[in-house]
Write a protein that holds these residues in place. Structure first.
Motif, PDB file in Angstrom:
ATOM      1  N   VAL A 230      40.738  46.694  32.414  1.00  0.00           N
ATOM      2  CA  VAL A 230      39.915  45.891  32.505  1.00  0.00           C
ATOM      3  C   VAL A 230      39.869  44.283  32.511  1.00  0.00           C
ATOM      4  O   VAL A 230      39.699  43.087  33.327  1.00  0.00           O
ATOM      5  CB  VAL A 230      39.167  45.774  30.935  1.00  0.00           C
ATOM      6  CG1 VAL A 230      38.111  44.312  30.636  1.00  0.00           C
ATOM      7  CG2 VAL A 230      38.374  47.229  30.999  1.00  0.00           C
ATOM      8  N   ILE A 231      41.482  43.849  31.880  1.00  0.00           N
ATOM      9  CA  ILE A 231      42.380  42.740  32.211  1.00  0.00           C
ATOM     10  C   ILE A 231      42.726  42.377  33.781  1.00  0.00           C
ATOM     11  O   ILE A 231      42.322  41.385  34.027  1.00  0.00           O
ATOM     12  CB  ILE A 231      43.538  42.492  31.429  1.00  0.00           C
ATOM     13  CG1 ILE A 231      43.378  42.629  29.681  1.00  0.00           C
ATOM     14  CG2 ILE A 231      44.501  41.458  31.724  1.00  0.00           C
ATOM     15  CD1 ILE A 231      44.275  42.876  29.310  1.00  0.00           C
ATOM     16  N   GLY A 232      42.934  43.639  34.154  1.00  0.00           N
ATOM     17  CA  GLY A 232      42.806  43.469  35.891  1.00  0.00           C
ATOM     18  C   GLY A 232      42.055  42.812  36.511  1.00  0.00           C
ATOM     19  O   GLY A 232      41.415  41.652  37.261  1.00  0.00           O
ATOM     20  N   LEU A 233      40.758  43.559  35.615  1.00  0.00           N
ATOM     21  CA  LEU A 233      39.684  43.601  37.106  1.00  0.00           C
ATOM     22  C   LEU A 233      38.458  41.686  36.347  1.00  0.00           C
ATOM     23  O   LEU A 233      38.810  41.363  37.356  1.00  0.00           O
ATOM     24  CB  LEU A 233      38.800  44.387  36.376  1.00  0.00           C
ATOM     25  CG  LEU A 233      38.622  45.873  36.595  1.00  0.00           C
ATOM     26  CD1 LEU A 233      37.206  46.833  35.875  1.00  0.00           C
ATOM     27  CD2 LEU A 233      38.205  45.899  38.154  1.00  0.00           C
ATOM     28  N   LEU A 234      38.858  41.853  35.205  1.00  0.00           N
ATOM     29  CA  LEU A 234      38.590  39.812  34.462  1.00  0.00           C
ATOM     30  C   LEU A 234      39.452  38.986  36.010  1.00  0.00           C
ATOM     31  O   LEU A 234      39.038  38.324  36.427  1.00  0.00           O
ATOM     32  CB  LEU A 234      38.825  39.336  33.098  1.00  0.00           C
ATOM     33  CG  LEU A 234      37.983  40.798  32.516  1.00  0.00           C
ATOM     34  CD1 LEU A 234      38.644  40.539  31.252  1.00  0.00           C
ATOM     35  CD2 LEU A 234      36.345  40.142  31.832  1.00  0.00           C
TER      36      LEU A 234
END
Length: 277
Positions: free
Chosen positions: A30-34
């Motif tokens: 999720v951090i990567g997507l954000l």
């Protein structure tokens, strides 16, 4: 615990807590997507509208908050090792985020000292001056059409004294930086353990006590565990990189392997620190 027992138990630890590992992996994803969404929003903000800047801020703030969360959770894993608990801690958003912020502060404080020393060494060995001299000679030589066509020709045309001075200053600074980073990384690991044990930022930043914790555990033992953790992670990452180069789709394994190794290293430091906890 004996050194090999620490390594063995720590390496198995993630397999006993697959549910927590899965959540950790999802959070990293999720951090990567954000972060990707934030970077993409910057592009559209520049191209089209400042409205996207609001989205950029929101996405990056969310990724930073989640970054604090997983950093704090890593401290929780370390604490489970100190407490000799086989169960990984549950995710506690509020406490993990607060702990993550404390850990980031500790990282900054511990690394300020080697950064200052490295900067002083760079000045003493005249790295800025040598870089400037090198760039000036390259710029002057680039005026030569033949040299410009061949970048190696530009470097070859730089005077030997300049190259020697540049190489020597960089080499000395790099060696000092390497040694200091290793030493202060060990100190930081002790500070992180103190944070995990007490929950106190003050205890984590008590650098003299963090340093004294090393002989309390055993200097040889601390160094041995540090080396073993480094070697194991380096070997596994090297194997993964080799496989990914040969079969590109296997690069996706890093999504699992990297968090696994994070659990492993945090647990190992916790078990090591349990000797004096």
């Amino acid at each position: 615990m004996e050194i090999l027992d620490i390594i063995k138990e720590s390496f198995i630890f993630p397999t006993k807590n697959l549910d927590k590992l899965a959540i950790y992996i999802v959070l990293l994803f999720v951090i990567g997507l954000l972060s990707f969404g934030g970077a993409l929003s910057i592009y559209y903000a520049v191209q089209e509208s400042s409205v996207y800047m609001i989205l950029v801020a929101i996405l990056f703030i969310m990724s930073i908050v989640l970054g604090f969360l997983i950093t704090g959770y890593q401290v929780g894993i370390l604490k489970s090792g100190i407490d000799m608990d086989d169960e990984a801690p549950g995710f506690d958003w509020k406490n993990d985020i607060i702990t993550g912020i404390k850990m980031v502060i500790a990282n900054i404080v511990y690394m300020i000292i080697p950064a200052i020393i490295i900067g002083i060494v760079a000045l003493i060995t005249n790295v800025p001056g040598n870089v400037l001299q090198l760039s000036q000679e390259i710029a002057a030589n680039s005026a030569n059409v033949t040299a410009t066509a061949n970048s190696t020709g530009v470097l070859a045309s730089v005077s030997e004294p300049t190259m020697a001075a540049f190489g020597t200053s960089i080499a000395i600074t790099a060696m000092v930086a390497f040694v200091l980073i290793i030493i202060f990384s060990i100190f930081l690991s002790m500070g992180e353990a103190r944070l995990a044990k007490t929950g106190s930022l003050g205890e984590a930043l008590n650098i003299p006590e963090a340093i004294r914790d090393i002989p309390r555990i055993g200097v040889g033992k601390v160094i041995a565990v540090f080396i073993l953790i480094f070697v194991i992670i380096a070997v596994i990452q090297a194997i993964l990189n080799t496989l990914s180069a040969a079969i590109p789709p296997l690069a996706i394994l890093s999504i699992i392997v990297t968090p696994y190794l994070t659990f492993f290293s945090s647990r190992a430091w916790g078990l090591l620190y349990s000797d004096i906890a």
